[in-house]
Scaffold this active site. Structure first.
Site, PDB file in Angstrom:
ATOM      1  N   ALA A  34       0.800  -1.225   0.000  1.00 23.99           N
ATOM      2  CA  ALA A  34       0.000   0.000   0.000  1.00 23.99           C
ATOM      3  C   ALA A  34       0.828   1.267   0.000  1.00 23.99           C
ATOM      4  O   ALA A  34       0.300   2.361   0.229  1.00 23.99           O
ATOM      5  CB  ALA A  34      -0.922   0.006   1.210  1.00 23.99           C
ATOM      6  N   ALA A  35       2.119   1.166  -0.300  1.00 24.72           N
ATOM      7  CA  ALA A  35       2.981   2.350  -0.228  1.00 24.72           C
ATOM      8  C   ALA A  35       2.506   3.446  -1.171  1.00 24.72           C
ATOM      9  O   ALA A  35       2.419   4.624  -0.784  1.00 24.72           O
ATOM     10  CB  ALA A  35       4.419   1.958  -0.551  1.00 24.72           C
ATOM     11  N   GLY A  36       2.209   3.094  -2.408  1.00 27.56           N
ATOM     12  CA  GLY A  36       1.790   4.095  -3.384  1.00 27.56           C
ATOM     13  C   GLY A  36       0.472   4.742  -3.023  1.00 27.56           C
ATOM     14  O   GLY A  36       0.312   5.969  -3.149  1.00 27.56           O
ATOM     15  N   ASP A  37      -0.482   3.953  -2.557  1.00 29.26           N
ATOM     16  CA  ASP A  37      -1.786   4.508  -2.183  1.00 29.26           C
ATOM     17  C   ASP A  37      -1.677   5.395  -0.941  1.00 29.26           C
ATOM     18  O   ASP A  37      -2.347   6.422  -0.843  1.00 29.26           O
ATOM     19  CB  ASP A  37      -2.789   3.382  -1.935  1.00 29.26           C
ATOM     20  CG  ASP A  37      -3.109   2.609  -3.205  1.00 29.26           C
ATOM     21  OD1 ASP A  37      -3.044   3.215  -4.288  1.00 29.26           O
ATOM     22  OD2 ASP A  37      -3.421   1.410  -3.104  1.00 29.26           O
TER      23      ASP A  37
END
Length: 295
Positions: A240-243
């Protein structure tokens, strides 16, 4: 208010030492189900980072749908525009290896039934400061939401994932695009973040290319170019890093942060998320982000 027009999935996550190659079977450490989907993830990330958030999307009439609705509500996200449709909720099969890397297969389910914004969705978009978009809904629906935002004077931030050809009509309605390095290369046909940024800015006013542990690169048509480093952390799960980055960036933009301050805020949030397992379960609260920035 930040509105998120996007997907809600249940993530089915398997943890393994090394992801299997084609035709190979491996034994995993464990398995868990985690509420996710790029839209729901960004909504929860933005809510935890301090914004008032409305989620616009769809779930099925199954147990996963009920759990996703409850998870969004518990995170403080307004779900009055979250539709329930007959059939299964979207799912994502995720394999996470011991380095924190991941591979993902998304099955759209209820997300695939959305053909465009409803009347309630349009009202929510018009009343927003920012609209967040991704590409896990049908392209026609995403384009319609982006156009609704443009007509209402609401800046739209697009996460172009999963990567696919982007119609000019969509990019004309988008204020900022935030691909990762691989998505930027797929969209532009150009390798290297600086060259990809040049190509992106031929089609959009502003862009941020996320570079994982190398940080993020910002560019605008006005000529500004800025690179912000990522925090030095030991990654456990990058799912979930990008989100998390995009959700936090939207909050910072809605609060009037300058671009460098906004990127540092978003990078701090993403740096916290990769140190925890899961998607929505890994996203930090506002006080955690501010504490990380002060270290």
């Amino acid at each position: 208010m930040i509105s998120v027009f996007g997907s809600a999935n249940m993530d089915l996550v398997a943890y393994v030492s090394e992801a299997p190659r084609r035709g190979e079977t491996v034994t995993g450490h464990r398995f868990r189900t985690v509420p996710g989907g790029k839209g729901a993830n960004q909504a929860i990330a933005a809510a935890r980072a301090g914004a008032e958030v409305s989620f616009l999307g769809a779930v099925g009439d199954d147990g996963f749908g009920a759990e996703l609705r409850a998870t969004l509500s518990e995170a403080g996200v307004d779900v009055h525009c979250l539709r329930q449709v007959p059939g299964p909720t979207g799912i994502a099969h995720i394999v996470v290896d011991d380095t924190g890397g991941n591979s993902i297969i998304v099955v759209p389910g209820a997300n695939g039934t959305i053909t465009g914004p409803s009347g309630d969705d349009l009202a929510a978009i018009a009343g927003s400061q920012i609209l967040l978009l991704q590409l896990e809904l049908p392209m026609a629906a995403v384009m319609a939401a982006a156009e609704a935002a443009r007509v209402s004077g609401v800046p739209a931030i697009l996460t172009p994932a999963p990567a696919q050809p982007l119609p000019d009509e969509l990019l004309d309605a988008v204020a900022l695009i935030v691909p990762n390095e691989h998505e930027a290369a797929a969209i532009t046909g150009v390798t290297g973040p600086e060259a990809a940024m040049d190509a992106l800015l031929e089609r959009v006013e502003e862009a941020v290319i996320t570079l994982g542990s190398a940080g993020a690169l910002y560019g605008s048509r006005e000529g500004e170019r800025l690179r912000v480093p990522a925090p030095k952390v030991d990654a456990v799960d990058t799912t979930a890093a990008g989100d998390t980055f995009v959700g936090a960036l939207a909050v910072a933009r809605s609060e009037g942060f300058g671009i460098e301050e906004a990127l540092r805020f978003a990078s701090a949030a993403a740096g916290l998320s990769v140190q925890r397992e899961g998607a929505s379960t890994s996203m930090p609260a506002r006080l955690e982000i501010e504490a990380a920035l002060s270290e």
